[in-house]
Design a protein around this motif. Structure first.
Motif, PDB file in Angstrom:
ATOM      1  N   ILE A  37       0.886  -1.179   0.000  1.00  0.00           N
ATOM      2  CA  ILE A  37       0.000   0.000   0.000  1.00  0.00           C
ATOM      3  C   ILE A  37       0.919   1.223   0.000  1.00  0.00           C
ATOM      4  N   ASP A  38       0.913   1.973  -1.105  1.00  0.00           N
ATOM      5  CA  ASP A  38       1.795   3.150  -1.225  1.00  0.00           C
ATOM      6  C   ASP A  38       0.953   4.414  -1.303  1.00  0.00           C
ATOM      7  N   GLU A  39       1.585   5.554  -0.949  1.00  0.00           N
ATOM      8  CA  GLU A  39       0.943   6.860  -1.130  1.00  0.00           C
ATOM      9  C   GLU A  39       1.418   7.465  -2.438  1.00  0.00           C
ATOM     10  N   LYS A  40       0.475   8.103  -3.192  1.00  0.00           N
ATOM     11  CA  LYS A  40       0.842   8.605  -4.524  1.00  0.00           C
ATOM     12  C   LYS A  40       1.357  10.033  -4.513  1.00  0.00           C
ATOM     13  N   VAL A  47      -2.305   3.779  -3.413  1.00  0.00           N
ATOM     14  CA  VAL A  47      -2.326   2.868  -4.561  1.00  0.00           C
ATOM     15  C   VAL A  47      -1.772   1.522  -4.103  1.00  0.00           C
ATOM     16  N   THR A  48      -2.356   0.452  -4.614  1.00  0.00           N
ATOM     17  CA  THR A  48      -1.978  -0.896  -4.168  1.00  0.00           C
ATOM     18  C   THR A  48      -1.783  -1.788  -5.395  1.00  0.00           C
ATOM     19  N   GLU A  49      -1.330  -3.011  -5.127  1.00  0.00           N
ATOM     20  CA  GLU A  49      -1.193  -3.952  -6.248  1.00  0.00           C
ATOM     21  C   GLU A  49      -2.563  -4.305  -6.843  1.00  0.00           C
ATOM     22  N   ALA A  50      -3.620  -4.127  -6.059  1.00  0.00           N
ATOM     23  CA  ALA A  50      -4.965  -4.388  -6.586  1.00  0.00           C
ATOM     24  C   ALA A  50      -5.338  -3.336  -7.637  1.00  0.00           C
ATOM     25  N   ASP A  51      -5.023  -2.042  -7.360  1.00  0.00           N
ATOM     26  CA  ASP A  51      -5.299  -0.977  -8.345  1.00  0.00           C
ATOM     27  C   ASP A  51      -4.564  -1.295  -9.656  1.00  0.00           C
ATOM     28  N   GLY A  96     -12.312   3.955  -4.711  1.00  0.00           N
ATOM     29  CA  GLY A  96     -12.553   3.619  -3.305  1.00  0.00           C
ATOM     30  C   GLY A  96     -11.373   2.837  -2.738  1.00  0.00           C
ATOM     31  N   THR A  97     -10.168   3.248  -3.099  1.00  0.00           N
ATOM     32  CA  THR A  97      -8.981   2.504  -2.636  1.00  0.00           C
ATOM     33  C   THR A  97      -8.854   2.555  -1.114  1.00  0.00           C
ATOM     34  N   THR A  98      -9.171   3.700  -0.515  1.00  0.00           N
ATOM     35  CA  THR A  98      -9.058   3.784   0.955  1.00  0.00           C
ATOM     36  C   THR A  98     -10.002   2.769   1.602  1.00  0.00           C
TER      37      THR A  98
END
Ligand code: IPD
Ligand code: CA
Ligand code: CA
Length: 280
Positions: A37-40, A47-51, A96-98
């Motif tokens: 889980i990274d901040e853009k 942003v995550t590997e799912a995005d 809705g990543t958060t």
């Protein structure tokens, strides 16, 4: 704006549906199992590997069905496709990543198509509740293949609304806090869903009566605007004028409460909150 042929819209709707379901499978796979889980850049903009995986899935399907036919604007990979095309896909692989990172079950894949800047098609897929919303100009709006329509609520006082707060809310007086307070006073309630795509889809199917928000990107709203309009609702700028999708600021309602909401939003003065000192 020249509206595309219905036969083309139907074909593209089917391709977008296949892409949304493929991305939804990626989101289901990573649900509760995230490793990155990274901040853009902006605080809280994650942003995550799912995005990234979901976006790759959308691109693969669109590339297979529509190789270089249209332009593409995707949240994680930016602009691509045919730069001269008048049609532009606006893609949010995970809106809705958060919520998603907290396993709060409100998120969606959102795939919209803009013709000369006007939304003409939208597919929104919520992979947690298995809700598939689809619409295209002249073809109607559906939820899980059944027709949907906006609510019949006539009075603001009887309405349930939704809104959101952009990632720049701590940096600008245009933060939506005052609007949230005033409209909470005037209605049965204001929800903060955390996914603009779902917020718009819920207005389209009548679960909510109205939605307003600023600071949005075309990939957040292109699909949802097509859905609300095709379900009989109204989408404009806050002041009721013609919406510019790129402005990222919109008012979407069932139509009945549109002018009173627009009038209310026009009267509200910004509210700036000082940051409180927290105990160390
Ligand atoms: C966000 C969601 C949220 C809205 C934010 C968007 P993301 O999209 O739609 O509801 O309030 O402004 O950026 O970052 O989860 O794709
Ligand atoms: Ca988004
Ligand atoms: Ca996103």
């Amino acid at each position: 704006m020249a509206i595309p042929l219905q036969s083309d819209l139907q074909r593209w709707l089917d391709s977008a549906t296949e892409a949304a379901l493929a991305a939804g499978a990626v989101l289901q796979h990573h649900w509760g199992n995230l490793t990155s889980i990274d901040e853009k850049g902006r605080s809280g903009d994650l942003v995550t590997e799912a995005d990234r995986g979901a976006e790759a899935a959308v691109m693969a399907v669109l590339q297979r069905h529509l190789p270089n036919e249209h332009g593409i604007l995707a949240e994680e990979s930016g602009a691509g496709g045919n730069p001269n095309a008048t049609l532009l896909w606006a893609i949010d692989p995970l809106d809705g990543t958060t919520n998603y990172t907290h396993q709060y079950p409100f998120c969606a894949v959102s795939i919209g198509l803009l013709a000369e800047g006007e939304p003409v098609l939208g597919v929104i897929y919520d992979p947690i509740h298995h809700d598939l919303f689809r619409a295209a100009t002249g073809l109607g709006a559906t939820l899980n293949r059944r027709p949907i329509h906006v609510s019949a609520t006539k009075q603001l006082a009887q309405s349930l609304l939704v809104t959101g707060f952009a990632y720049d809310r701590r940096e600008t007086p245009d933060n939506n806090y005052a609007e949230f307070c005033h409209l909470t006073h005037l209605t049965q309630g204001v929800r903060r869903g955390g996914s603009a795509a779902i917020d718009l889809a819920y207005v389209a199917c009548g679960r909510l009566d109205g939605y307003w928000e600023r600071g949005l990107s075309p990939w957040d709203i292109a699909a949802g605007i097509a859905l609300v309009r095709e379900a009989g609702g109204q989408v404009t700028a806050y002041d009721g004028s013609t919406l510019e999708v790129m402005s990222g600021r919109l008012l979407a309602t069932n139509g009945h409460i549109h002018s009173v909401m627009s009038h209310t939003l026009g009267q509200i003065k910004p509210l700036t909150l000082p940051l409180l000192d927290l105990p160390t």
